[in-house]
Design an enzyme around this catalytic site. Structure first.
Site, PDB file in Angstrom:
ATOM      1  N   GLU A  16      35.586  -2.479  26.296  1.00 60.31           N
ATOM      2  CA  GLU A  16      36.123  -1.635  25.232  1.00 60.31           C
ATOM      3  C   GLU A  16      37.269  -0.802  25.790  1.00 60.31           C
ATOM      4  OE1 GLU A  16      33.678   0.947  22.361  1.00 60.31           O
ATOM      5  OE2 GLU A  16      34.659   2.450  23.648  1.00 60.31           O
ATOM      6  N   ALA A  50      40.064   9.179  19.478  1.00 61.69           N
ATOM      7  CA  ALA A  50      39.221  10.347  19.239  1.00 61.69           C
ATOM      8  C   ALA A  50      39.103  10.633  17.752  1.00 61.69           C
ATOM      9  CB  ALA A  50      39.801  11.565  19.961  1.00 61.69           C
ATOM     10  N   HIS A  75      37.938  -1.949  15.965  1.00 64.73           N
ATOM     11  CA  HIS A  75      36.997  -1.016  15.361  1.00 64.73           C
ATOM     12  C   HIS A  75      37.529  -0.578  13.998  1.00 64.73           C
ATOM     13  CE1 HIS A  75      34.688   0.405  19.165  1.00 64.73           C
ATOM     14  NE2 HIS A  75      35.214  -0.783  19.377  1.00 64.73           N
ATOM     15  N   HIS A 147      20.016   6.541  16.241  1.00 67.93           N
ATOM     16  CA  HIS A 147      21.189   7.339  15.880  1.00 67.93           C
ATOM     17  C   HIS A 147      20.741   8.782  15.672  1.00 67.93           C
ATOM     18  CE1 HIS A 147      24.673   8.812  13.660  1.00 67.93           C
ATOM     19  NE2 HIS A 147      25.325   7.719  14.021  1.00 67.93           N
ATOM     20  N   LYS A 163      22.227  -3.530   7.757  1.00 72.71           N
ATOM     21  CA  LYS A 163      23.552  -3.940   8.245  1.00 72.71           C
ATOM     22  C   LYS A 163      23.613  -5.451   8.460  1.00 72.71           C
ATOM     23  CE  LYS A 163      24.816   0.069  11.115  1.00 72.71           C
ATOM     24  NZ  LYS A 163      25.214   0.437  12.496  1.00 72.71           N
ATOM     25  N   GLN A 174      25.043   1.260  21.535  1.00 75.66           N
ATOM     26  CA  GLN A 174      25.537   2.503  22.105  1.00 75.66           C
ATOM     27  C   GLN A 174      25.162   2.521  23.583  1.00 75.66           C
ATOM     28  OE1 GLN A 174      27.497   4.965  22.699  1.00 75.66           O
ATOM     29  NE2 GLN A 174      27.231   5.914  20.670  1.00 75.66           N
TER      30      GLN A 174
END
Length: 285
Positions: A16, A50, A75, A147, A163, A174
């Site tokens: 990433e 950000a 993304h 989450h 999803k 994550q």
């Protein structure tokens, strides 16, 4: 190429990156992309910067990656977008030949009033499928420790299943620092009937402030072994960087030995870190 097709052939290994800040030319990241592409990852995903405010820069950076001969995923956080915004971005991605989207709700930015077309990432996924059919491969995010907005981990896994049923064909986790949390999560997703590939998200720690910020944002727990590394080397950036890389390599070796679908490295735009890890694990992939 759709990255979901890779998992039937191999253990997927990806990176990433994030685009440069708004006040910097987008070209400032190009040398980093060149160095990362030389490591031959299966794909490189591009964040929106950000607060998810990268805008067209995400598409610019992803397009550059494609031109370097490496597959990419853009993304797409939806909290500040309406349906027309998303349609415009989808057209732009299609024009650039980008087939992979990481569909996210995104984090709320304090000074921006969120829009209300997409309350959840699953809403965005459904919309992309309705608008484009199978033109795009849609990747979803998942959270091994839950989450922070979820009532509990099981509630988060229930939302994750929505999803997948909406059209996500693969997942990226994550960051986490305790592999036992990830293995437990995989067992729970299997029981929940979630059967798409799940890449393990690994962040090599390179400085103490970085990890403190990330843990605050995502709520990842820090095992005692990792806490000792921070305590012992936190005052020395070089030592902490090397210890953090070593810790990440140990995590990845264990994950690969246990048959993980893939590993996604949060590179923080550091070719040095990515190269050290890739060199250490490439014979195991």
């Amino acid at each position: 190429m759709k990255t979901c097709d890779l998992f039937a052939k191999k253990t997927v290994f990806s990176f990433e990156v994030f685009p440069p800040k708004k006040d910097m030319p987008v070209e400032t990241v190009f040398s980093t992309l060149t160095e990362l592409s030389k490591l031959s990852p299966d794909f490189i995903s591009v964040t929106c910067g950000a607060g998810g405010q990268g805008g067209t820069r995400t598409v610019e950076v992803a397009s550059r990656i494609k031109k370097l001969g490496c597959e990419t995923a853009a993304h797409l956080p939806c909290i500040n977008l309406d349906q027309n915004d998303v349609r415009s971005i989808l057209q732009e991605l299609k024009k650039e030949g980008i087939e992979n989207i990481l569909a996210l709700r995104g984090d709320r930015t304090p000074d921006i009033e969120p829009k209300h077309d997409f309350a959840h990432a699953s809403d965005l996924i459904s919309f992309i499928r309705q608008e484009t059919g199978d033109d795009f491969n849609i990747i979803g995010a998942c959270y091994p420790e839950g989450h922070q907005a979820a009532k509990n981990l099981q509630a988060d896994i229930d939302a994750l299943k929505i999803k997948v049923e909406a059209g996500a064909s693969e997942l990226i986790s994550q960051l986490f620092f305790d592999n036992a949390c990830f293995y437990s999560f995989l067992e729970k997703t299997e029981k929940a009937g979630i059967h798409v590939p799940i890449e393990a998200g690994i962040m090599p720690v390179t400085n103490k402030k970085q990890i403190e910020r990330m843990v605050t944002l995502c709520g990842a727990s820090l095992p005692l072994k990792f806490q000792k590394i921070l305590t012992k080397y936190g005052h020395d950036n070089v030592a902490l960087r090397d210890a953090g890389i070593a810790y990440a390599i140990d995590q990845i070796v264990d994950l690969l030995a246990n048959g993980v679908d893939g590993v996604h490295i949060y590179t923080m735009n550091s070719p040095y870190v990515a190269e050290r890890i890739t060199s250490a694990v490439k014979t195991l992939l």
